[in-house]
Design a protein around this motif. Sequence first.
Motif, PDB file in Angstrom:
ATOM      1  N   VAL A   6     -24.531  19.051 -68.237  1.00  0.00           N
ATOM      2  CA  VAL A   6     -24.989  21.231 -68.696  1.00  0.00           C
ATOM      3  C   VAL A   6     -24.586  21.911 -67.543  1.00  0.00           C
ATOM      4  O   VAL A   6     -25.244  21.006 -66.419  1.00  0.00           O
ATOM      5  CB  VAL A   6     -26.062  21.262 -69.052  1.00  0.00           C
ATOM      6  CG1 VAL A   6     -27.099  20.729 -68.535  1.00  0.00           C
ATOM      7  CG2 VAL A   6     -26.275  22.221 -69.619  1.00  0.00           C
ATOM      8  N   GLY A   7     -23.607  22.908 -67.251  1.00  0.00           N
ATOM      9  CA  GLY A   7     -23.725  24.001 -66.317  1.00  0.00           C
ATOM     10  C   GLY A   7     -25.060  24.585 -66.126  1.00  0.00           C
ATOM     11  O   GLY A   7     -25.396  25.498 -66.771  1.00  0.00           O
ATOM     12  N   LEU A   8     -26.095  24.669 -65.420  1.00  0.00           N
ATOM     13  CA  LEU A   8     -26.395  25.263 -64.700  1.00  0.00           C
ATOM     14  C   LEU A   8     -27.227  26.870 -64.151  1.00  0.00           C
ATOM     15  O   LEU A   8     -27.227  26.329 -62.760  1.00  0.00           O
ATOM     16  CB  LEU A   8     -28.344  24.419 -64.744  1.00  0.00           C
ATOM     17  CG  LEU A   8     -29.699  24.446 -64.871  1.00  0.00           C
ATOM     18  CD1 LEU A   8     -30.319  25.210 -66.235  1.00  0.00           C
ATOM     19  CD2 LEU A   8     -30.987  23.303 -64.387  1.00  0.00           C
ATOM     20  N   ASP A   9     -27.507  27.706 -64.131  1.00  0.00           N
ATOM     21  CA  ASP A   9     -27.669  28.723 -63.775  1.00  0.00           C
ATOM     22  C   ASP A   9     -29.025  29.759 -63.221  1.00  0.00           C
ATOM     23  O   ASP A   9     -28.591  30.876 -62.516  1.00  0.00           O
ATOM     24  CB  ASP A   9     -26.626  29.669 -63.096  1.00  0.00           C
ATOM     25  CG  ASP A   9     -26.309  30.705 -64.439  1.00  0.00           C
ATOM     26  OD1 ASP A   9     -26.798  30.593 -65.340  1.00  0.00           O
ATOM     27  OD2 ASP A   9     -25.156  30.882 -64.909  1.00  0.00           O
ATOM     28  N   LEU A  15     -30.864  27.894 -69.722  1.00  0.00           N
ATOM     29  CA  LEU A  15     -32.003  27.393 -69.642  1.00  0.00           C
ATOM     30  C   LEU A  15     -31.672  26.565 -71.367  1.00  0.00           C
ATOM     31  O   LEU A  15     -32.147  25.971 -71.522  1.00  0.00           O
ATOM     32  CB  LEU A  15     -33.002  27.752 -69.534  1.00  0.00           C
ATOM     33  CG  LEU A  15     -33.242  28.096 -67.755  1.00  0.00           C
ATOM     34  CD1 LEU A  15     -34.433  29.485 -67.546  1.00  0.00           C
ATOM     35  CD2 LEU A  15     -33.479  26.928 -67.377  1.00  0.00           C
ATOM     36  N   ALA A  16     -31.411  27.457 -71.992  1.00  0.00           N
ATOM     37  CA  ALA A  16     -31.331  26.833 -73.841  1.00  0.00           C
ATOM     38  C   ALA A  16     -30.049  25.581 -74.124  1.00  0.00           C
ATOM     39  O   ALA A  16     -29.979  25.227 -74.490  1.00  0.00           O
ATOM     40  CB  ALA A  16     -30.809  28.109 -74.487  1.00  0.00           C
ATOM     41  N   ALA A  17     -29.030  26.028 -73.216  1.00  0.00           N
ATOM     42  CA  ALA A  17     -27.741  25.649 -72.804  1.00  0.00           C
ATOM     43  C   ALA A  17     -28.245  24.014 -72.575  1.00  0.00           C
ATOM     44  O   ALA A  17     -28.372  22.777 -73.134  1.00  0.00           O
ATOM     45  CB  ALA A  17     -26.233  25.778 -72.149  1.00  0.00           C
ATOM     46  N   VAL A 108     -21.770  21.129 -71.644  1.00  0.00           N
ATOM     47  CA  VAL A 108     -22.450  21.941 -72.666  1.00  0.00           C
ATOM     48  C   VAL A 108     -22.983  23.297 -71.840  1.00  0.00           C
ATOM     49  O   VAL A 108     -23.242  23.221 -70.298  1.00  0.00           O
ATOM     50  CB  VAL A 108     -23.353  21.277 -72.995  1.00  0.00           C
ATOM     51  CG1 VAL A 108     -24.633  23.155 -74.081  1.00  0.00           C
ATOM     52  CG2 VAL A 108     -23.866  19.923 -73.759  1.00  0.00           C
ATOM     53  N   LEU A 109     -22.126  24.833 -72.224  1.00  0.00           N
ATOM     54  CA  LEU A 109     -22.352  26.342 -71.269  1.00  0.00           C
ATOM     55  C   LEU A 109     -23.655  26.646 -72.316  1.00  0.00           C
ATOM     56  O   LEU A 109     -23.284  27.062 -72.653  1.00  0.00           O
ATOM     57  CB  LEU A 109     -21.059  26.558 -70.982  1.00  0.00           C
ATOM     58  CG  LEU A 109     -19.862  25.545 -70.668  1.00  0.00           C
ATOM     59  CD1 LEU A 109     -18.946  26.025 -69.729  1.00  0.00           C
ATOM     60  CD2 LEU A 109     -20.939  25.507 -68.822  1.00  0.00           C
ATOM     61  N   GLY A 110     -24.182  27.782 -71.187  1.00  0.00           N
ATOM     62  CA  GLY A 110     -24.626  28.712 -72.195  1.00  0.00           C
ATOM     63  C   GLY A 110     -23.608  29.529 -72.003  1.00  0.00           C
ATOM     64  O   GLY A 110     -22.923  30.227 -70.963  1.00  0.00           O
ATOM     65  N   LEU A 139     -20.645  25.898 -76.322  1.00  0.00           N
ATOM     66  CA  LEU A 139     -21.329  26.468 -75.607  1.00  0.00           C
ATOM     67  C   LEU A 139     -22.681  27.234 -76.411  1.00  0.00           C
ATOM     68  O   LEU A 139     -22.530  26.926 -77.978  1.00  0.00           O
ATOM     69  CB  LEU A 139     -20.358  27.926 -75.705  1.00  0.00           C
ATOM     70  CG  LEU A 139     -19.363  27.991 -74.696  1.00  0.00           C
ATOM     71  CD1 LEU A 139     -18.468  27.167 -75.146  1.00  0.00           C
ATOM     72  CD2 LEU A 139     -19.003  29.505 -74.619  1.00  0.00           C
ATOM     73  N   VAL A 140     -23.835  27.885 -76.168  1.00  0.00           N
ATOM     74  CA  VAL A 140     -25.246  27.785 -77.015  1.00  0.00           C
ATOM     75  C   VAL A 140     -25.322  29.148 -76.094  1.00  0.00           C
ATOM     76  O   VAL A 140     -25.530  29.790 -75.013  1.00  0.00           O
ATOM     77  CB  VAL A 140     -25.659  26.834 -75.906  1.00  0.00           C
ATOM     78  CG1 VAL A 140     -26.914  26.905 -76.951  1.00  0.00           C
ATOM     79  CG2 VAL A 140     -25.665  25.249 -76.534  1.00  0.00           C
ATOM     80  N   ARG A 141     -26.046  29.370 -77.133  1.00  0.00           N
ATOM     81  CA  ARG A 141     -26.938  31.280 -76.642  1.00  0.00           C
ATOM     82  C   ARG A 141     -28.275  31.030 -76.696  1.00  0.00           C
ATOM     83  O   ARG A 141     -28.972  30.598 -76.230  1.00  0.00           O
ATOM     84  CB  ARG A 141     -26.734  32.263 -78.055  1.00  0.00           C
ATOM     85  CG  ARG A 141     -24.738  32.201 -78.567  1.00  0.00           C
ATOM     86  CD  ARG A 141     -24.887  33.455 -79.420  1.00  0.00           C
ATOM     87  NE  ARG A 141     -26.200  33.220 -80.562  1.00  0.00           N
ATOM     88  CZ  ARG A 141     -26.821  34.530 -81.882  1.00  0.00           C
ATOM     89  NH1 ARG A 141     -26.589  35.014 -81.389  1.00  0.00           N
ATOM     90  NH2 ARG A 141     -27.929  33.806 -82.814  1.00  0.00           N
ATOM     91  N   ALA A 142     -27.973  32.297 -75.767  1.00  0.00           N
ATOM     92  CA  ALA A 142     -29.434  32.424 -74.992  1.00  0.00           C
ATOM     93  C   ALA A 142     -30.653  32.598 -76.333  1.00  0.00           C
ATOM     94  O   ALA A 142     -30.157  33.421 -77.583  1.00  0.00           O
ATOM     95  CB  ALA A 142     -29.215  33.271 -74.441  1.00  0.00           C
TER      96      ALA A 142
END
Length: 305
Positions: A6-9, A15-17, A108-110, A139-142
């Motif tokens: 998961v890409g985390l920024d 964070l939801a992702a 997995v990306l947000g 892709l996962v939404r906030a």
Amino acid sequence: MPTITVGLDGSPESLAAADWAAREAVQRQAPLRLLHAGPSSGSPHPPFPGVPAPDAIEAQRAWAAHLLREAESRLRDRHPGLRITTEQADEQAAPALLAGAEDTELLVLGSRGLGAVAGFLVGSVALAVVARSERPVVLVRAGEHAADEHLPDATGGAAASSSPYRDVVLGLDLEEPGDAVVEFAFETAARRAAGLRVVHGWNPAAVFGHAAAPDSELDAELAEETRLGLHDLLRPWRGKFPGVEVRAQAVIGSAGRHLVHASRDASLVVVGRKRRHALVGGRVGPVAHAVLQHASAPVAVVPHD
């Protein structure tokens, strides 16, 4: 062992992702990798304006390390048995995420949410990764929560993570279905003990030509042929996954529009992306693009030949 990355920024959507990826990793019994990608030392734009570039880069790295530690600690508390690793990459986000996807089962990306009707706001990094990744990308939404993937409880109350999963929705192209896409959808539905809703959109005008006069009898004949084609294509997959309840429908009109509508009651929408072996970049097809922009549920884009 296959890993979920998961890409985390630090954004709410990432964070939801991470939460979604952790739940998926537990379900797949796979390790989870938290990946942060930041500006490289050669970046012409320092990450902290007004701070000298070398100091800013070190500050960025320290902040990223703190972010990864915090996320890892939070996810370990929620999923005690989950194996988690963290990684910092100095490359720019899109190249680093694409490199991270090479040895992963799922990336997995947000994606920033615009509300239940408007759907996602898909940024340039996410689109670039989706268009070029050789691995499935979700892709996962906030604001996405575990309960959102589940049906209301037996009393008709609010959805809970202990309730059955909502359907997995698969957008299927009869001309280029892509075994990888169909298998991903069936496997996901089987793991979740969820139903699988298959949507195929077709347009009579594409068969007749826009100038041709409508023919209701031929329309009905083509609709029946399409329905039978869909049934035949799914038959071996039903045999391979006998526990998955499948509902298939051939609908007239844009597949993207129908999939967006179906996403309102879905736990996940699965669409395919045809690999383009071009010298430069890649592309996301019109159906996948429409779903990415407007779906209410997380979206998996699966590349296929």
